[in-house]
Design a protein around this motif. Sequence first.
Motif, PDB file in Angstrom:
ATOM      1  N   PRO A 198       1.327 -13.630  -4.219  1.00 41.68           N
ATOM      2  CA  PRO A 198       1.335 -13.995  -2.796  1.00 41.68           C
ATOM      3  C   PRO A 198       2.741 -14.183  -2.215  1.00 41.68           C
ATOM      4  CG  PRO A 198       0.886 -15.930  -4.132  1.00 41.68           C
ATOM      5  CD  PRO A 198       1.009 -14.777  -5.088  1.00 41.68           C
ATOM      6  N   ILE A 199       3.758 -13.996  -3.046  1.00 42.02           N
ATOM      7  CA  ILE A 199       5.128 -14.279  -2.617  1.00 42.02           C
ATOM      8  C   ILE A 199       5.792 -13.008  -2.093  1.00 42.02           C
ATOM      9  CG2 ILE A 199       7.382 -15.152  -3.335  1.00 42.02           C
ATOM     10  CD1 ILE A 199       5.954 -16.597  -5.630  1.00 42.02           C
ATOM     11  N   PRO A 200       6.129 -12.937  -0.807  1.00 38.28           N
ATOM     12  CA  PRO A 200       6.805 -11.744  -0.280  1.00 38.28           C
ATOM     13  C   PRO A 200       8.249 -11.669  -0.756  1.00 38.28           C
ATOM     14  CG  PRO A 200       6.615 -13.424   1.431  1.00 38.28           C
ATOM     15  CD  PRO A 200       5.875 -13.951   0.227  1.00 38.28           C
ATOM     16  N   ILE A 201       8.721 -10.428  -0.923  1.00 34.83           N
ATOM     17  CA  ILE A 201      10.104 -10.191  -1.327  1.00 34.83           C
ATOM     18  C   ILE A 201      10.767  -9.353  -0.238  1.00 34.83           C
ATOM     19  CG2 ILE A 201      11.636  -9.212  -3.076  1.00 34.83           C
ATOM     20  CD1 ILE A 201       9.340  -9.396  -5.049  1.00 34.83           C
ATOM     21  N   PRO A 202      11.884  -9.784   0.336  1.00 35.50           N
ATOM     22  CA  PRO A 202      12.575  -8.956   1.330  1.00 35.50           C
ATOM     23  C   PRO A 202      12.944  -7.600   0.734  1.00 35.50           C
ATOM     24  CG  PRO A 202      13.446 -11.191   1.332  1.00 35.50           C
ATOM     25  CD  PRO A 202      12.527 -11.090   0.148  1.00 35.50           C
ATOM     26  N   PRO A 203      12.639  -6.503   1.425  1.00 31.92           N
ATOM     27  CA  PRO A 203      12.891  -5.167   0.860  1.00 31.92           C
ATOM     28  C   PRO A 203      14.327  -4.947   0.418  1.00 31.92           C
ATOM     29  CG  PRO A 203      11.489  -5.005   2.787  1.00 31.92           C
ATOM     30  CD  PRO A 203      11.947  -6.432   2.723  1.00 31.92           C
ATOM     31  N   PHE A 204      15.300  -5.444   1.208  1.00 31.50           N
ATOM     32  CA  PHE A 204      16.696  -5.184   0.843  1.00 31.50           C
ATOM     33  C   PHE A 204      17.059  -5.887  -0.456  1.00 31.50           C
ATOM     34  CE2 PHE A 204      17.108  -9.191   3.092  1.00 31.50           C
ATOM     35  CZ  PHE A 204      18.134  -9.851   2.436  1.00 31.50           C
ATOM     36  N   ILE A 205      16.446  -7.046  -0.709  1.00 31.96           N
ATOM     37  CA  ILE A 205      16.704  -7.743  -1.969  1.00 31.96           C
ATOM     38  C   ILE A 205      16.116  -6.965  -3.135  1.00 31.96           C
ATOM     39  CG2 ILE A 205      16.136  -9.812  -3.318  1.00 31.96           C
ATOM     40  CD1 ILE A 205      16.436 -11.458  -0.806  1.00 31.96           C
ATOM     41  N   LEU A 206      14.891  -6.451  -2.942  1.00 34.19           N
ATOM     42  CA  LEU A 206      14.259  -5.684  -4.012  1.00 34.19           C
ATOM     43  C   LEU A 206      15.046  -4.412  -4.313  1.00 34.19           C
ATOM     44  CD1 LEU A 206      11.979  -5.194  -5.979  1.00 34.19           C
ATOM     45  CD2 LEU A 206      10.628  -4.223  -4.110  1.00 34.19           C
ATOM     46  N   PHE A 214      -2.961 -13.232 -13.821  1.00 40.14           N
ATOM     47  CA  PHE A 214      -2.428 -11.887 -13.626  1.00 40.14           C
ATOM     48  C   PHE A 214      -1.167 -11.943 -12.774  1.00 40.14           C
ATOM     49  CE2 PHE A 214      -6.981 -11.476 -14.221  1.00 40.14           C
ATOM     50  CZ  PHE A 214      -7.067 -10.471 -15.181  1.00 40.14           C
ATOM     51  N   LEU A 215      -0.235 -11.084 -13.141  1.00 40.30           N
ATOM     52  CA  LEU A 215       0.969 -10.889 -12.349  1.00 40.30           C
ATOM     53  C   LEU A 215       0.787  -9.590 -11.580  1.00 40.30           C
ATOM     54  CD1 LEU A 215       3.627 -12.366 -11.913  1.00 40.30           C
ATOM     55  CD2 LEU A 215       4.633 -10.929 -13.680  1.00 40.30           C
ATOM     56  N   ASN A 216       0.665  -9.674 -10.268  1.00 39.27           N
ATOM     57  CA  ASN A 216       0.431  -8.514  -9.413  1.00 39.27           C
ATOM     58  C   ASN A 216       1.674  -8.204  -8.585  1.00 39.27           C
ATOM     59  OD1 ASN A 216      -2.358  -8.170 -10.111  1.00 39.27           O
ATOM     60  ND2 ASN A 216      -2.849  -9.916  -8.806  1.00 39.27           N
ATOM     61  N   LEU A 217       2.079  -6.941  -8.619  1.00 40.38           N
ATOM     62  CA  LEU A 217       3.231  -6.509  -7.828  1.00 40.38           C
ATOM     63  C   LEU A 217       2.793  -5.392  -6.896  1.00 40.38           C
ATOM     64  CD1 LEU A 217       4.218  -7.061 -11.000  1.00 40.38           C
ATOM     65  CD2 LEU A 217       6.428  -6.545 -10.003  1.00 40.38           C
ATOM     66  N   GLN A 218       3.318  -5.381  -5.686  1.00 48.07           N
ATOM     67  CA  GLN A 218       3.045  -4.277  -4.775  1.00 48.07           C
ATOM     68  C   GLN A 218       4.262  -4.020  -3.900  1.00 48.07           C
ATOM     69  OE1 GLN A 218      -0.121  -5.188  -1.953  1.00 48.07           O
ATOM     70  NE2 GLN A 218       0.028  -7.357  -2.492  1.00 48.07           N
ATOM     71  N   ALA A 219       4.508  -2.756  -3.646  1.00 44.85           N
ATOM     72  CA  ALA A 219       5.632  -2.355  -2.797  1.00 44.85           C
ATOM     73  C   ALA A 219       5.185  -1.182  -1.940  1.00 44.85           C
ATOM     74  CB  ALA A 219       6.841  -1.975  -3.632  1.00 44.85           C
ATOM     75  N   ARG A 220       5.393  -1.285  -0.640  1.00 45.66           N
ATOM     76  CA  ARG A 220       5.055  -0.204   0.293  1.00 45.66           C
ATOM     77  C   ARG A 220       6.305   0.637   0.552  1.00 45.66           C
ATOM     78  NH1 ARG A 220       0.434  -0.296   3.271  1.00 45.66           N
ATOM     79  NH2 ARG A 220       1.453   0.603   5.102  1.00 45.66           N
ATOM     80  N   ILE A 221       6.139   1.952   0.501  1.00 45.44           N
ATOM     81  CA  ILE A 221       7.243   2.885   0.710  1.00 45.44           C
ATOM     82  C   ILE A 221       6.942   3.686   1.961  1.00 45.44           C
ATOM     83  CG2 ILE A 221       8.541   4.811  -0.275  1.00 45.44           C
ATOM     84  CD1 ILE A 221       7.593   3.808  -3.032  1.00 45.44           C
ATOM     85  N   ARG A 222       7.855   3.665   2.907  1.00 48.62           N
ATOM     86  CA  ARG A 222       7.604   4.386   4.161  1.00 48.62           C
ATOM     87  C   ARG A 222       8.176   5.797   4.082  1.00 48.62           C
ATOM     88  NH1 ARG A 222      11.875   0.856   5.765  1.00 48.62           N
ATOM     89  NH2 ARG A 222      13.722   1.990   6.519  1.00 48.62           N
ATOM     90  N   GLN A 223       7.582   6.678   4.873  1.00 47.01           N
ATOM     91  CA  GLN A 223       8.016   8.063   4.895  1.00 47.01           C
ATOM     92  C   GLN A 223       9.120   8.265   5.923  1.00 47.01           C
ATOM     93  OE1 GLN A 223       4.562  10.316   5.954  1.00 47.01           O
ATOM     94  NE2 GLN A 223       4.502   9.572   8.039  1.00 47.01           N
ATOM     95  N   ALA A 264       3.303 -17.342  -8.499  1.00 47.25           N
ATOM     96  CA  ALA A 264       3.137 -15.891  -8.441  1.00 47.25           C
ATOM     97  C   ALA A 264       1.869 -15.418  -9.135  1.00 47.25           C
ATOM     98  CB  ALA A 264       4.350 -15.201  -9.069  1.00 47.25           C
ATOM     99  N   LEU A 265       1.345 -16.213 -10.084  1.00 49.22           N
ATOM    100  CA  LEU A 265       0.168 -15.801 -10.834  1.00 49.22           C
ATOM    101  C   LEU A 265      -1.080 -15.846  -9.959  1.00 49.22           C
ATOM    102  CD1 LEU A 265       0.745 -17.559 -14.273  1.00 49.22           C
ATOM    103  CD2 LEU A 265       1.185 -15.181 -13.654  1.00 49.22           C
ATOM    104  N   GLU A 266      -1.979 -14.904 -10.216  1.00 49.62           N
ATOM    105  CA  GLU A 266      -3.240 -14.841  -9.477  1.00 49.62           C
ATOM    106  C   GLU A 266      -4.398 -14.726 -10.460  1.00 49.62           C
ATOM    107  OE1 GLU A 266      -2.408 -12.916  -5.236  1.00 49.62           O
ATOM    108  OE2 GLU A 266      -1.947 -11.521  -6.870  1.00 49.62           O
ATOM    109  N   SER A 267      -5.583 -15.118 -10.018  1.00 46.60           N
ATOM    110  CA  SER A 267      -6.755 -15.134 -10.900  1.00 46.60           C
ATOM    111  C   SER A 267      -7.453 -13.787 -10.973  1.00 46.60           C
ATOM    112  CB  SER A 267      -7.745 -16.201 -10.431  1.00 46.60           C
ATOM    113  OG  SER A 267      -8.190 -15.914  -9.104  1.00 46.60           O
ATOM    114  N   LYS A 268      -7.120 -12.852 -10.072  1.00 43.63           N
ATOM    115  CA  LYS A 268      -7.752 -11.537 -10.073  1.00 43.63           C
ATOM    116  C   LYS A 268      -6.696 -10.437 -10.125  1.00 43.63           C
ATOM    117  CE  LYS A 268     -11.923 -12.877  -7.518  1.00 43.63           C
ATOM    118  NZ  LYS A 268     -12.775 -12.606  -6.337  1.00 43.63           N
TER     119      LYS A 268
END
Length: 417
Positions: free
Chosen positions: A138-146, A115-124, A26-30
């Motif tokens: 780089p690891i995707p998380i299924p939305p329902f699990i999150l 770096f630990l980077n997290l991102q989540a897209r929220i739809r309208q 999960a760690l990234e260099s940037k």
Amino acid sequence: MTRLFAWLAGALLLLVLAAGGLMAAALESKPLVERSESISPATINQARRLFHANDPRRLREGESRRTVIPATLIDEGINALAGRALKARGAFILTEDAAEIRLTRRVPLISGAAFLNLQARIRQGDGGPKISTAAIGPIPIPPFILEAFLAIASRAGGYGTEWQLARQAIHELAFDPRRRLVIVGYTWEPALLDRARTIAFSPDDLVRIRSAQESLAALLDHHAPERRIPLANVLQATLDVEGSDQRKNRRAAMLVLGVYLGGKNIASLIPEARGWSQLRPVTMMLSGRNDSAQHFAVSAMLAAWAGEPVADAIGLYKELADARHGSGFSFADLAADRAGTRFGELLNREDRRLDTVLNRNIHDRDLVPPLGDLPESIGATEFQRHFGSTASPAYRQLTAEIERRLDSMPLYEPQQP
């Protein structure tokens, strides 16, 4: 909201840590988010306007409202909360049909950049916000699990009621990326305000704040109404507290003092305080001025409870507003604001330098730098002519001088890492 955000975002970070073997992947260099923690005066103005347009004290139960929120307000708010609660950086990005929340935290004790980077897209859409995609590095998380994890984490952290109330209240979400706006439709439920107060002030906080209110009331009762008294003496008396958690006791005392010097009744924050001891009106002075005492105490309170970026932004916003409509921009007031902000940060960190000062007689020179030669009463036209903006070299030269004076004071001098 700081505690709720801290718990949810922190729980999301722990999701990776608990995964054990996924940690390295999960760690990234940037960093995904790279920015400072500052808040602009424009954002403070936006928050002020938004509150007045949706003042919960004027809303009726079950009333449906649509409100427009500037994306910059959400963006800087998320970043400020991420910095204060998680020592991270955050961002809010609008796209055509969705919004993206990003968080970045540098991982300590690992050689090189990690770096630990997290991102989540929220739809309208109708029915409230929904997570459409999410990823940790780089690891995707299924939305329902999150979403399920956040619901479980909120309940485990004691915020399950708040989480459900907030989700039920929002029934519409729309994005206007061209104008950088978020449109939210909600149904007002008074329990939201009650729960927000519960998050802001725990039962232990309320006990400490009431004790601080009673102590300040007893102190002021020894002085004749409207008498001028040194703020330094009041600080020394009210912050000389003991107990199981001195930091929290001092934060409570600073809250009471800041609200009082800000000209507000603490019952506006804590309704049950209407039955508490009332504070006698006196005039507190700092460096020979009442306004310096006000600026110092309010900024110290904000820094202790909301953080340095918020305190600085509110102080600068007020001076810019004064330049347009009030007594004029004052670098002396700005210096008192910055001194108060640093004082509040020391109080929040339980800095030993604060104990050293409180253990002897405090003087004005211990709290604020010399103010008499700093420019004041600068109207909007004059400010524009001499400084142009807060980004100009002339303006930065004066603010740098204020910081230099603060750095030279024993209480505020920078500490070696």
